[in-house]
Scaffold this active site. Structure first.
Site, PDB file in Angstrom:
ATOM      1  N   ASP A 284      -9.732  72.523  -5.711  1.00 31.69           N
ATOM      2  CA  ASP A 284     -10.958  72.971  -5.069  1.00 31.69           C
ATOM      3  C   ASP A 284     -11.450  71.877  -4.145  1.00 31.69           C
ATOM      4  OD1 ASP A 284     -11.435  75.531  -5.935  1.00 31.69           O
ATOM      5  OD2 ASP A 284     -12.180  74.850  -7.885  1.00 31.69           O
TER       6      ASP A 284
ATOM      7  N   ASP B  97     -37.698  63.242   3.152  1.00 40.48           N
ATOM      8  CA  ASP B  97     -36.692  64.261   2.802  1.00 40.48           C
ATOM      9  C   ASP B  97     -35.976  63.845   1.510  1.00 40.48           C
ATOM     10  OD1 ASP B  97     -34.708  66.085   2.614  1.00 40.48           O
ATOM     11  OD2 ASP B  97     -33.949  65.817   4.658  1.00 40.48           O
TER      12      ASP B  97
ATOM     13  N   GLU C 248     -28.952  65.362   1.336  1.00 36.60           N
ATOM     14  CA  GLU C 248     -28.591  65.122   2.739  1.00 36.60           C
ATOM     15  C   GLU C 248     -29.514  64.091   3.360  1.00 36.60           C
ATOM     16  OE1 GLU C 248     -28.634  69.098   4.233  1.00 36.60           O
ATOM     17  OE2 GLU C 248     -26.994  69.647   2.891  1.00 36.60           O
TER      18      GLU C 248
ATOM     19  N   ALA D  16     -39.052  77.518   6.551  1.00 36.02           N
ATOM     20  CA  ALA D  16     -38.037  78.442   7.039  1.00 36.02           C
ATOM     21  C   ALA D  16     -38.297  78.820   8.492  1.00 36.02           C
ATOM     22  CB  ALA D  16     -38.009  79.688   6.163  1.00 36.02           C
TER      23      ALA D  16
ATOM     24  N   SER E 148     -37.982  69.221   9.769  1.00 32.73           N
ATOM     25  CA  SER E 148     -38.906  68.446   8.958  1.00 32.73           C
ATOM     26  C   SER E 148     -39.077  67.096   9.635  1.00 32.73           C
ATOM     27  CB  SER E 148     -38.347  68.265   7.535  1.00 32.73           C
ATOM     28  OG  SER E 148     -37.155  67.515   7.616  1.00 32.73           O
TER      29      SER E 148
END
Lengths: 675, 565
Positions: A304, A341, A345, A375, A380
């Site tokens: 995977d 954040d 990521e 959304a 951000s």
């Protein structure tokens, strides 16, 4: 990895010495044709020595041969006992974990307030039990309600608790593990005595050990060779009688035992048990030795992408500056835009900027005002006295700022998208400064491992749900041979079937319920301990550490097992040449004095020659026990190079070693005056 | 050893190898049914015989057809021999062959052994030679090649149960390979002076004024198939030493080429059929390597001469010429002996009984190594493939995979069957020899005492079980005991070996052919060639070293010590 007991732990050795004697039982030994024949011959020679002693005929030589023949058998049973002993030590600790717990049986799953105490051993498949913090899960099962952290160290050796919850791929719990927090309702999925822990104990102990296909084939070869030598020795009576010689039964018995492949015959089962043991120490449990052997034969490895080949989350990999902006500028802007954040990521952007550009995190001042991701805006950032920083999807950021992406930057952004990575635009005070490249990072060292596998003749195939573009880019970066993009469980299964139809053996790792069919279809299916019950039952191996990259080690262990068998077989057969040169002239030198020329080792007397050969034949088994247990060193060379190396060591070595060994023993026998 | 001698060996072997290339191509074509211009004729013949070449047989079907055919061949030949006295074409008026000898001879020719406990010119009528023995020379060779075809197909395909059609193979091999080959070679032999006539004999006046009856007969054709089919049964008792069966060095050279060209060619055909020419060349390299080493060993042993002769004043320059023909010389005698024993032919152009002990050990050992170097037509290849499977199994594990040969996994079933096949030779050879060496009816046949006598007996059973048929000499073979036990040895050596081999073929044919990769053991390079040679040598050596030590090796050291037997 579990700490391995020392190769010769004194407790194990003591126990093995006792077991070795117990294993002399012919009913047990008959499974091993070579050693069984040796035992029969030992009994015969012992009786002959006793007869001679009773008759007052000199019997020292006969007794010496008999003693060493018995030692040959004992060394063989000892080798097996030592190999088993190492597993037994592990099994004892597992058994302690199993204990005999009382479970809280829930007669009506809808009503968890009513529980009846019931012994774990009396639980049936389909029963429901309630387990709370501080209690041991009584048997294997599936959480149907609740979430809990579970300490699985009894099984995995890893003491950090793991989260188990109803539904999804983390619902399976293992009997013998400890619930650390919360409470769960568990549906039992195993009958008493058939739990994972039970199977594990049986496997580790070798109780349910059956001969593997290759072991059976090798046994047949060894039995065949034994018959050939039996023919050669029995007919020698006729040849000798014609030639005027009458070799005694003791001498012929010595010749027979030294010729039949006792070395590999004595070590064969130890090699198999030790192979399983190596796997256990790697925290991988195989349901059968057959699976371990198949691992050595694997041609295709299905891995995977996420979590195995890559870290599984996108990380910052590059900053691309717009014209007129320095890289440090864009890096700083990216850091400030990501300060609030908390996603992996976002964290990766900070880490990347620190590592690559040495940018340290500014302290959060009270004026700083984070702008959360929504959304609608799809961006951000952070408003600071020094400016307002934003990052977000390129098109939405450009649209919100009502600003076109500079042409030079847009080329870079396109390149990022083409390679399957994700571009994020960064803006300061409404001006786009550049972009961040977020991509799936290939774990370090994977490329080298795949290259290694390729040299071993194994193709790696990456399986991913990503689109072809992304998959191709990562496949190229990781250096896999092929990839399966946008793969669903059915496609995985079809791919495995297609490979198998072409005569290839496939190995794969998986954890989810939808992996189960593919795991079952694969020749080697490594299920993750953290995976679902369905996956664990479908695979033929379970990795207790839940590390899919272990598939590579499993393959190596399988290969090592086969190599060790082949090396010792070759060694054993090559040994015979020297034994002929020791024993043949000893038997016939009286009739044909010229045959003394065949006594190339210059052995002192016929008796010392025969005794030396028998002693060497016995001692070589003990000498090779460590090799049998440890396995022949494996290097991922191509087959041709590997064969050349092993032929040189074990073929040529097997030819030469006994000449030296027998000579040394003869010198020693002469020194102590036995000869 | 002389330069000319070396050059002769190189030239003859070189010619054989060159000729093996087109022969191999044609063998592959025959096996695959690609008959080119002959296709229509072939179809007509098969249709007339009621054979449907496209209807393949399972290994059991193939085996039963082969056994039935050979049983019928045995019955027919036995009847001809027993009734020889009343049958036509018997100009010399020979009596019928007695039962034990007829049994032995019939088995001998059906199994492609061609052991002869009789002297052709003094016992066999022209009818027995032409309709009895020569027919089996063709059919036993065709049987061997058909079996080899079946085994080749098993390696070439995967997932099938059928190995081809025995009747079609047999017909094609006989009609389109053996018959034309024999015709060509026969005319060459006739041109070299070999007779081909139905006349019984000529009367010649000897220089001393006496009268000599010189036997004649249809020699040339039988000579050609004797070598091409690795049969080896001579028209005359002394085989290719007879001036009419080996008239010149050229004729003996042609015989050498003929007796190895099909075994060599079959290796190359194997490579073609499995789709990898290198695989066939590797097997060929092992065979040629052994032939070369054996030839040079015999040549060296014989050129060194017998120290006892030299001590008695015989010039050492000639080497040991006892039992050899000055027309051929030592080099061609050595090459002929190595190839005739290696190739399971069994014809002789020198008397092995008269070789030095070590010179005689080499042909004996070549036979004992399993008649695979290069072995008889067909039987050499399938025997070699059994060894290849064992070599792959023993050493192949050392690359860390379940052993594979040509993509076919070698597993318990194959190992079991291969071991069964390999057990046949030592059981028969050592068992019967040991019995014959202690039983009075065996000992009575021996000419010489001591280790030399042991070698004579060991050689006889090795030759019979290996389906070679050459005689060491010095043994009175026409006794009920030897006729019976040697007959059984030949029977077991051929059919007890073939049954497991065909079973292996059946098992392999059903297995898928795994693709070759860097992880699979390469079976075409020098490493594998050395490995295969080593396995053959060690397995064979370990079985026979004790008996060889008491025979030729003991005799060698005794000879050095000045002792004779």
């Amino acid at each position: 990895m579990q700490s391995a007991p020392a190769l010769f732990d004194s407790a194990i050795i003591r126990q093995a010495a006792i077991d070795a004697v117990r294993k002399l039982n012919p009913g047990h030994l008959v499974r091993n044709p070579v050693i069984f024949v040796t035992e029969v011959v030992s009994i015969l020679v012992t009786l002959l020595a006793a007869r001679d002693a009773a008759a007052g005929i000199p019997w020292g030589f006969q007794a010496g041969v008999a003693a060493w023949l018995w030692l040959t058998v004992l060394f063989a049973t000892f080798a097996e006992a030592v190999a088993e002993g190492r597993g037994k030590a592990r099994a004892a600790s597992l058994r302690a974990a199993r204990g005999d717990t009382m479970a809280r049986f829930v007669p009506l799953p809808e009503d968890t307030t009513q529980t009846i105490p019931r012994a774990a051993g009396e639980l049936r498949r389909g029963d429901h039990v309630l387990v709370e913090a501080g209690e041991i899960i009584p048997s294997d099962g599936e959480i149907v309600q609740g979430i809990a952290s579970v300490n699985e160290s009894a099984v995995t050796g890893e003491s950090a608790p793991v989260i188990r919850e109803a539904g999804g791929d983390r619902s399976a719990v293992t009997g013998g593990t400890l619930v650390v927090s919360d409470r769960i309702l568990v549906r039992i999925t195993a009958e008493a005595g058939g739990t994972f822990l039970d199977r594990m104990i049986a496997m580790v102990e070798g109780a349910s050990r059956q001969k593997t296909p290759n072991e059976i084939a090798l046994d047949i070869l060894l039995a065949g060779m034994t018959i050939i030598f039996l023919i050669a020795v029995v007919t020698l009576v006729g040849f000798a009688s014609y030639s005027g010689a009458a070799p005694s039964v003791v001498v012929l018995a010595a010749l027979l035992v030294t010729l039949i492949p006792t070395t590999i015959g004595g070590l064969l089962s130890a090699i198999g048990i030790a192979g399983m043991d190596r796997l256990v120490r790697f925290n991988v449990l195989a349901t059968s030795g057959r699976a371990v052997e198949a691992a050595g034969d694997v041609d295709v490895l299905l891995l995977d992408k996420t979590g195995t080949i890559t870290f599984g989350n996108r990380q910052a990999a590059a900053f691309i500056a717009a014209p007129g902006v320095s890289e440090t500028e864009i890096a700083e802007a990216a850091v400030l835009a990501s300060l609030a954040d908390e996603t992996p990521e976002g964290r990766s952007i900070l880490a990347f900027a620190r590592e690559r550009y040495g940018i340290t995190l500014p302290a959060m001042t009270p004026e700083a005002r984070p702008v959360p991701f929504t959304a609608q805006t799809r961006m951000s950032g952070m408003d600071l006295p020094s400016g307002s920083y934003r990052k977000g999807a390129v098109d939405s950021l450009a649209a919100t700022l009502n600003q076109a992406v500079p042409a030079a930057l847009s080329a870079g952004i396109d390149r990022i998208a083409r390679t399957g990575a994700t571009p994020l635009a960064v803006a300061k005070d409404g001006r786009i400064l550049g972009a961040i490249e977020l991509k799936d990072i290939v774990k370090p060292g994977m490329r080298e491992r795949f290259a290694e596998l390729r040299r071993m003749g194994i193709r790696t195939v990456m399986v991913t749900g990503d689109n072809r573009l992304t998959a191709a880019a990562i496949a190229a970066e990781a250096g896999v041979d092929d990839f399966l993009a946008e793969a669903n469980p059915q496609e995985k299964l079809d791919y495995i079937r297609a490979q198998q139809a072409g005569g290839r053996l496939v190995a794969m790792a998986g954890d989810g319920t939808n992996d189960a069919p593919a795991l079952a279809q694969a020749d080697v299916g490594l299920a993750m301990q953290t995976g679902t019950q369905a996956a664990r039952e479908a695979g033929n191996m379970v990795d207790l550490d839940s590390d899919p990259t272990k598939l590579i080690e499993v393959v190596e262990i399988g290969k090592q097992l086969l190599i060790t068998r082949g090396a010792l077989t070759t060694f054993s057969i090559a040994n015979d040449v020297a034994k002929y040169f020791a024993i043949l002239p000893a038997i016939f030198v009286t009739q044909y004095p010229g045959l003394a020329a065949l006594n190339v080792m210059g052995l002192t007397s016929p008796q010392s020659a025969i005794l030396s050969a028998v002693i060497f034949n016995a001692l070589i088994i003990v000498a090779l026990v460590p090799l049998a247990l440890r396995g022949v060193a494996y290097a991922s060379l191509g087959a041709a190079a590997l064969l050349r190396r092993n032929l040189l060591i074990y073929g040529l070595g097997g030819l030469v070693a006994p000449f030296i060994g027998i000579k040394i023993i003869d010198v020693l026998l002469t020194l102590i005056g036995v000869a | 050893m002389t330069l000319i001698g070396w050059a002769q060996i190189a030239l003859v072997l070189g010619c054989a190898l060159l000729l093996a290339v087109p022969v191999g191509r044609w063998l592959a074509a025959l096996a695959e049914g690609r008959l080119g211009g002959l296709a229509r004729l072939d179809a007509a013949v098969l249709r007339a015989a009621g054979v449907d070449a496209s209807r393949g047989q399972s290994w059991q079907g193939f085996l039963l057809a082969m056994l039935a055919f050979n049983a019928a061949g045995f019955a027919l030949l036995y009847a001809i021999l027993r009734l020889q006295g009343v049958l036509p074409l018997n100009p010399q008026g020979f009596a019928s062959i007695p039962p034990y000898l007829a049994f032995n001879t019939a088995i001998s020719f059906v199994t492609n052994t061609n052991w002869q406990a009789y002297s052709g010119e003094a016992a066999m009528s022209h009818l027995s030679q032409m309709m009895g023995l020569a027919v089996q020379n063709f059919l036993s060779a065709a049987t061997g090649i058909a079996l080899a075809f079946a085994v080749m197909r098993a390696f070439a395909t995967g997932g099938v149960t059928q190995l081809g059609n025995f009747w079609a193979d047999l017909t094609r091999i006989t009609l389109w390979l053996l018959l034309p080959g024999t015709l060509l070679a026969a005319f060459a032999f006739i041109a070299m002076g070999v007779p081909q006539t139905l006349a019984a004999s000529v009367i010649a006046a000897t220089p001393s004024g006496g009268e000599q009856t010189i036997a004649l007969g249809p020699v040339a054709f039988q000579l050609a198939i004797k070598h091409l089919g690795t049969n080896g049964g001579g028209f005359f008792g002394v085989n290719s030493l007879h001036p009419f069966e080996g008239p010149s060095a050229l004729a003996t050279s042609l015989q050498i080429v003929l007796q190895v060209v099909l075994p060599f060619g079959l290796c190359l055909a194997f490579g073609r059929i499995v789709g990898d020419a290198r695989q066939g060349r590797a097997l060929l390299a092992v065979m040629v390597g052994f032939v070369l080493v054996a030839t040079l060993s015999i040549y060296a042993a014989e050129a060194a001469g017998n120290p006892l002769h030299i001590a008695a004043g015989v010039s050492p320059i000639q080497g040991n010429m006892e039992g050899k023909d000055v027309r051929f010389g030592l080099a061609l005698a050595a090459l002929f002996t190595a190839t005739t024993t290696g190739a399971s032919c069994g014809a002789v152009n020198a008397m092995i009984d008269s070789f030095t002990p070590l010179g005689g050990l080499v042909p004996l050992f070549l036979i004992q190594l399993g008649e695979v170097l290069p072995g008889g037509v067909g039987s050499g290849l399938y025997g070699m493939l059994v060894f290849a499977l064992l070599a792959v199994f023993i050493a192949g594990l050392m690359v860390g995979r379940t052993p594979e040969y040509l993509g076919k996994k070698v597993q318990a079933r194959e190992v079991k069957l291969a071991m069964l096949a390999v057990l046949v030779l030592p059981a028969v050879i050592l068992g019967f020899t040991a019995a014959a060496l202690v039983l009075p009816m065996g000992l009575a046949s021996l000419q010489d005492a001591g280790p030399h006598g042991l070698t004579e007996m060991l050689y006889a059973y090795s030759s019979a079980a290996g389906n070679n048929g050459s005689a060491f000499g010095g043994l009175t073979a026409d006794t009920p005991w030897l006729n019976t036990t040697l007959g059984l040895s030949m029977l077991l050596g051929r059919f007890a070996f073939v049954i497991p081999v065909l079973a292996i073929a059946g098992s392999l044919a059903a297995k898928p052919r795994a693709p070759e990769g860097p992880g699979t053991l390469p079976t075409h390079g020098p490493l594998f060639i050395g490995l295969l040679a080593g396995v053959i040598l060690i397995l064979g050596g370990l079985q026979y070293l004790p008996s060889l030590a008491l025979g030729p090796i003991a005799e060698h050291f005794a000879m050095l010590a000045g002792q004779t037997f």
